[in-house]
Design a protein around this motif. Structure first.
Motif, PDB file in Angstrom:
ATOM      1  N   ARG A 285      63.776 -49.333  31.078  1.00  0.00           N
ATOM      2  CA  ARG A 285      64.101 -48.015  30.521  1.00  0.00           C
ATOM      3  C   ARG A 285      65.371 -48.036  29.683  1.00  0.00           C
ATOM      4  O   ARG A 285      65.572 -47.168  28.821  1.00  0.00           O
ATOM      5  CB  ARG A 285      64.245 -46.986  31.645  1.00  0.00           C
ATOM      6  CG  ARG A 285      62.937 -46.515  32.246  1.00  0.00           C
ATOM      7  CD  ARG A 285      63.128 -45.221  33.010  1.00  0.00           C
ATOM      8  NE  ARG A 285      64.059 -45.387  34.117  1.00  0.00           N
ATOM      9  CZ  ARG A 285      63.714 -45.721  35.359  1.00  0.00           C
ATOM     10  NH1 ARG A 285      62.431 -45.946  35.633  1.00  0.00           N
ATOM     11  NH2 ARG A 285      64.607 -45.844  36.308  1.00  0.00           N
ATOM     12  N   LEU A 288      64.977 -47.955  25.910  1.00  0.00           N
ATOM     13  CA  LEU A 288      64.231 -46.753  25.528  1.00  0.00           C
ATOM     14  C   LEU A 288      65.121 -45.514  25.602  1.00  0.00           C
ATOM     15  O   LEU A 288      65.065 -44.634  24.734  1.00  0.00           O
ATOM     16  CB  LEU A 288      63.013 -46.586  26.438  1.00  0.00           C
ATOM     17  CG  LEU A 288      62.018 -47.750  26.433  1.00  0.00           C
ATOM     18  CD1 LEU A 288      60.898 -47.501  27.432  1.00  0.00           C
ATOM     19  CD2 LEU A 288      61.450 -47.962  25.041  1.00  0.00           C
ATOM     20  N   ILE A 289      65.950 -45.451  26.637  1.00  0.00           N
ATOM     21  CA  ILE A 289      66.916 -44.350  26.738  1.00  0.00           C
ATOM     22  C   ILE A 289      67.891 -44.406  25.569  1.00  0.00           C
ATOM     23  O   ILE A 289      68.210 -43.385  24.952  1.00  0.00           O
ATOM     24  CB  ILE A 289      67.675 -44.440  28.084  1.00  0.00           C
ATOM     25  CG1 ILE A 289      66.721 -44.124  29.247  1.00  0.00           C
ATOM     26  CG2 ILE A 289      68.869 -43.488  28.099  1.00  0.00           C
ATOM     27  CD1 ILE A 289      67.305 -44.397  30.624  1.00  0.00           C
ATOM     28  N   VAL A 292      66.797 -42.918  21.951  1.00  0.00           N
ATOM     29  CA  VAL A 292      66.775 -41.479  21.642  1.00  0.00           C
ATOM     30  C   VAL A 292      68.034 -41.048  20.878  1.00  0.00           C
ATOM     31  O   VAL A 292      67.938 -40.502  19.772  1.00  0.00           O
ATOM     32  CB  VAL A 292      66.575 -40.646  22.923  1.00  0.00           C
ATOM     33  CG1 VAL A 292      66.630 -39.157  22.599  1.00  0.00           C
ATOM     34  CG2 VAL A 292      65.232 -40.998  23.576  1.00  0.00           C
ATOM     35  N   TYR A 549      54.510 -39.965  30.348  1.00  0.00           N
ATOM     36  CA  TYR A 549      55.627 -39.958  29.421  1.00  0.00           C
ATOM     37  C   TYR A 549      56.911 -40.504  30.036  1.00  0.00           C
ATOM     38  O   TYR A 549      57.888 -40.748  29.326  1.00  0.00           O
ATOM     39  CB  TYR A 549      55.863 -38.539  28.889  1.00  0.00           C
ATOM     40  CG  TYR A 549      56.091 -37.492  29.958  1.00  0.00           C
ATOM     41  CD1 TYR A 549      57.359 -37.286  30.502  1.00  0.00           C
ATOM     42  CD2 TYR A 549      55.036 -36.709  30.419  1.00  0.00           C
ATOM     43  CE1 TYR A 549      57.564 -36.344  31.490  1.00  0.00           C
ATOM     44  CE2 TYR A 549      55.237 -35.751  31.408  1.00  0.00           C
ATOM     45  CZ  TYR A 549      56.493 -35.581  31.941  1.00  0.00           C
ATOM     46  OH  TYR A 549      56.693 -34.646  32.924  1.00  0.00           O
ATOM     47  N   ARG A 550      56.922 -40.723  31.349  1.00  0.00           N
ATOM     48  CA  ARG A 550      58.094 -41.302  32.004  1.00  0.00           C
ATOM     49  C   ARG A 550      57.951 -42.802  32.212  1.00  0.00           C
ATOM     50  O   ARG A 550      58.908 -43.476  32.562  1.00  0.00           O
ATOM     51  CB  ARG A 550      58.342 -40.615  33.353  1.00  0.00           C
ATOM     52  CG  ARG A 550      58.662 -39.128  33.227  1.00  0.00           C
ATOM     53  CD  ARG A 550      59.019 -38.516  34.559  1.00  0.00           C
ATOM     54  NE  ARG A 550      60.214 -39.116  35.126  1.00  0.00           N
ATOM     55  CZ  ARG A 550      60.681 -38.849  36.346  1.00  0.00           C
ATOM     56  NH1 ARG A 550      60.028 -38.001  37.132  1.00  0.00           N
ATOM     57  NH2 ARG A 550      61.773 -39.431  36.786  1.00  0.00           N
ATOM     58  N   ARG A 551      56.769 -43.336  31.999  1.00  0.00           N
ATOM     59  CA  ARG A 551      56.558 -44.774  32.091  1.00  0.00           C
ATOM     60  C   ARG A 551      57.040 -45.438  30.801  1.00  0.00           C
ATOM     61  O   ARG A 551      57.045 -44.807  29.740  1.00  0.00           O
ATOM     62  CB  ARG A 551      55.077 -45.071  32.319  1.00  0.00           C
ATOM     63  CG  ARG A 551      54.515 -44.448  33.578  1.00  0.00           C
ATOM     64  CD  ARG A 551      53.017 -44.629  33.638  1.00  0.00           C
ATOM     65  NE  ARG A 551      52.437 -43.874  34.740  1.00  0.00           N
ATOM     66  CZ  ARG A 551      51.131 -43.700  34.933  1.00  0.00           C
ATOM     67  NH1 ARG A 551      50.272 -44.247  34.079  1.00  0.00           N
ATOM     68  NH2 ARG A 551      50.691 -42.995  35.947  1.00  0.00           N
ATOM     69  N   PRO A 552      57.428 -46.720  30.860  1.00  0.00           N
ATOM     70  CA  PRO A 552      57.943 -47.390  29.661  1.00  0.00           C
ATOM     71  C   PRO A 552      57.010 -47.301  28.452  1.00  0.00           C
ATOM     72  O   PRO A 552      57.455 -47.013  27.342  1.00  0.00           O
ATOM     73  CB  PRO A 552      58.123 -48.834  30.134  1.00  0.00           C
ATOM     74  CG  PRO A 552      58.408 -48.709  31.593  1.00  0.00           C
ATOM     75  CD  PRO A 552      57.555 -47.571  32.063  1.00  0.00           C
ATOM     76  N   PHE A 555      56.847 -43.513  27.274  1.00  0.00           N
ATOM     77  CA  PHE A 555      58.158 -43.154  26.742  1.00  0.00           C
ATOM     78  C   PHE A 555      58.371 -43.823  25.380  1.00  0.00           C
ATOM     79  O   PHE A 555      58.832 -43.203  24.420  1.00  0.00           O
ATOM     80  CB  PHE A 555      59.226 -43.585  27.738  1.00  0.00           C
ATOM     81  CG  PHE A 555      60.616 -43.066  27.445  1.00  0.00           C
ATOM     82  CD1 PHE A 555      60.873 -42.193  26.391  1.00  0.00           C
ATOM     83  CD2 PHE A 555      61.686 -43.459  28.239  1.00  0.00           C
ATOM     84  CE1 PHE A 555      62.151 -41.729  26.143  1.00  0.00           C
ATOM     85  CE2 PHE A 555      62.967 -43.000  27.996  1.00  0.00           C
ATOM     86  CZ  PHE A 555      63.201 -42.140  26.936  1.00  0.00           C
ATOM     87  N   ILE A 558      56.422 -42.089  22.575  1.00  0.00           N
ATOM     88  CA  ILE A 558      57.086 -40.849  22.134  1.00  0.00           C
ATOM     89  C   ILE A 558      58.229 -41.171  21.178  1.00  0.00           C
ATOM     90  O   ILE A 558      58.391 -40.524  20.136  1.00  0.00           O
ATOM     91  CB  ILE A 558      57.615 -40.065  23.361  1.00  0.00           C
ATOM     92  CG1 ILE A 558      56.442 -39.541  24.200  1.00  0.00           C
ATOM     93  CG2 ILE A 558      58.502 -38.905  22.916  1.00  0.00           C
ATOM     94  CD1 ILE A 558      56.867 -38.920  25.518  1.00  0.00           C
ATOM     95  N   VAL A 559      59.019 -42.168  21.504  1.00  0.00           N
ATOM     96  CA  VAL A 559      60.150 -42.558  20.656  1.00  0.00           C
ATOM     97  C   VAL A 559      59.662 -42.998  19.270  1.00  0.00           C
ATOM     98  O   VAL A 559      60.230 -42.610  18.241  1.00  0.00           O
ATOM     99  CB  VAL A 559      60.946 -43.692  21.335  1.00  0.00           C
ATOM    100  CG1 VAL A 559      61.967 -44.281  20.366  1.00  0.00           C
ATOM    101  CG2 VAL A 559      61.663 -43.163  22.577  1.00  0.00           C
TER     102      VAL A 559
END
Length: 571
Positions: A285, A288-289, A292, A549-552, A555, A558-559
């Motif tokens: 994560r 990915l975090i 954003v 949407y919370r899985r790698p 997520f 979405i990015v």
């Protein structure tokens, strides 16, 4: 530009910041009991902190100053360094590469190369990476010393030594953990310091519409179409139709693929932050975090440069200064904006944000340097069986050496009028061929140690030959290229265009030669030895029991969609 007079409140803000960062190092000193604590934070950092540190380690002075400089020099096309040259690669790292790095329990990127290939490949990468971090750290030093010298009249050497000593102290005291927590602090300082700058600058030029109108005049004065500074893709059909001098293939292949994936996937500076996370899920994560806020940073660091350019060639209050050779000093875009719009108090916050960006970038490079030197060079080739406390001591000593070497490289950066050009040149030599090695190593089990070493060496040599045989327009032979022959083979429209093609040549030669040499040599590692190191031989990490949407993977999707939308908006 005239020098800025700081008020007492500005100096107090700077002093409080210095005390605070040193306090973090001092508070964490008692937790640095082993070399793992010092170099990898004991793999105990939560995902959101690791994510912000992952971003902030890349958010050094060379990015803040350099991206603003590129915004002035090249316009909104600089956003490609984010929406094309960062986001896709960050998603790829989180989904595909972190399982290899974290799962292998390698302590560094070069150590992963040893596990996947052999000792000589690790040694070559360790030496080239250590050299790169010294150059990158030196660029940060140069940027800050030049900034404080021109804005405040501080002596160049004084600025370098004071800032270097502060970074040295908090890393020696608290190791990687100190660097990570300071990077989180520095992230928020940079955001708080630059939001008012963008707001005041945009208001002065009449908002985005007013900026577009002013920059259309800049573009036409320089022989381009009116939208060349404010449209990111529309003028990429030819090298002659945009100020960056890059066509769409050079942009997509050179930056979007080779340099981008080469940096985010293989640079231990940022990978180290994810490897310090407290679990595999947190490590995946982390990038990915970070992606954003990363995609929003063009609005904080590129826009000020574009505004400075609009004001310089218009009737605004701000003017970019000229270098002794008569070229425009784009690196002064942020200082010019600070001096123009920030009053006392707010100016202290802005200068502290710049100081934070410097320390963030420098600390990231120094912590990566001391880890690679200690584990991949000293422990491997100089003293293999020493105690853990000895390696902890070597790590601290290496921190001192790394900062001293960085001071020396700071003076080379003065040859460029945009430090981002210099930084991308360094990446083209080191990260571009390395990415080809990683790509084949992770997804082709037939790749051999001889193939990886030969490809990496030949790819780096290809970068050197291309650089030595070409020059940017109006550049003199030397550090910018053309050092091999009197009459160069090709002249590029800009330094950045030359960098992109240097990276393409380096990656292509490494990729092809790794395959050729691997097919001509015998594998030295069995499938069992490559389990966890090659994609086809590694059990896939189970997705978390969470909403899609919370899985790698979800997520990351979405990015990527958000980055695509931004590209379309500013097409």
């Amino acid at each position: 530009m005239s020098r800025i007079q700081l008020g007492s409140v500005d100096y107090i803000i700077l002093l409080v910041y210095f005390v605070f960062v040193l306090g973090i190092g001092w508070a964490l000193k008692r937790y640095m009991k082993t070399s793992s604590d010092f170099f990898l934070s004991g793999r105990s950092i939560p995902a959101w902190i690791a994510g912000l540190a992952f971003l902030s380690a890349n958010l050094g002075a060379q990015e803040v100053i350099g991206m603003a400089a590129s915004g002035a020099k090249y316009g909104i096309a600089t956003s490609h360094f984010y929406w094309v040259g960062a986001i896709p690669a960050m998603v790829f790292v989180g989904i595909f590469m972190m399982p290899f790095y974290y799962g292998s329990r390698a302590r560094s990127v070069p150590e992963y190369l040893k596990l996947r290939f052999d000792e000589k490949t690790r040694a070559l990468n360790a030496i080239s990476f250590a050299t790169m971090t010294v150059f990158s750290s030196g660029i940060s030093m140069y940027a800050l010393a030049k900034l404080f010298g021109l804005l405040l009249g501080w002596d160049f050497n004084f600025s370098i030594w004071v800032s270097a000593i502060i970074v040295l102290l908090y890393i020696v005291l608290g190791g990687l953990t100190s660097a990570i927590y300071n990077e989180v602090l520095q992230f928020f300082l940079i955001v708080l310091g630059f939001i008012p700058l963008v707001f005041l600058g945009l208001r002065d030029v009449g908002g985005w519409n007013g900026l577009t109108e002013r920059l259309s005049q800049v573009a036409t004065q320089r022989g381009f179409a009116p939208g060349a500074w404010t449209e990111s893709w529309s003028h990429m059909g030819s090298t002659s139709t945009n100020p960056m001098g890059v066509e769409w293939f050079g942009m997509v292949m050179g930056l979007g693929f080779v340099l981008s994936f080469g940096y985010w996937c293989t640079d231990f500076l940022v990978v180290q932050r994810a490897m310090a996370a407290d679990s595999m899920a947190a490590a995946r994560r982390t990038p990915l975090i970070a992606a954003v806020p990363k995609m929003l940073f063009p609005f904080l660091v590129i826009l000020p440069g574009m505004i400075a350019m609009a004001l310089t060639l218009g009737d605004g209050r701000a003017k970019l200064p000229l270098k002794p050779d008569g070229s425009m000093d784009f690196d002064m875009a942020i200082p010019v904006m600070l001096g123009t719009y920030f009053p006392s108090g707010l100016l202290g916050l802005g200068l502290t944000a710049l100081m934070a960006s410097f320390m963030s970038g420098m600390a990231g490079n120094v912590t990566a340097f001391n880890t690679v030197w200690t584990y991949d060079i000293y422990q491997s080739y100089i003293k293999k069986d020493a105690s853990d406390s000895h390696y902890l001591w070597i790590g601290r000593a290496t921190t001192v050496a790394g900062i001293l070497l960085s001071i020396g490289t700071a003076y080379l950066a003065s040859r460029f009028n945009n430090i981002m050009d210099f930084l991308q040149l360094v990446f083209a030599f080191v990260n571009a061929p390395l990415f080809a090695t990683f790509l084949l190593g992770m997804f082709w089990k037939r790749a051999t140690g001889h193939g990886a070493f030969g490809g990496l060496l030949l790819g780096t040599m290809a970068a050197a030959f291309h650089h030595g045989l070409t020059l940017p327009v109006n550049a003199a032979a030397g550090i910018k290229g053309g050092w091999m022959i009197t009459d160069v083979v090709h002249r590029y429209p800009s330094e950045m265009a030359q960098n992109f093609w240097t990276a393409i040549f380096a990656w292509t030669v490494c990729f092809v030669m790794t395959i050729v040499i691997s097919l001509a040599t015998r594998r030295s590692k069995s499938d069992q030895e490559l389990t966890g190191l090659v994609y086809s031989l590694t059990p896939k990490p189970a997705e978390e029991e969470a909403a899609w949407y919370r899985r790698p993977t979800g997520f990351g999707l979405i990015v990527l969609v958000l980055a695509l939308i931004l590209n379309i908006i500013f097409w």
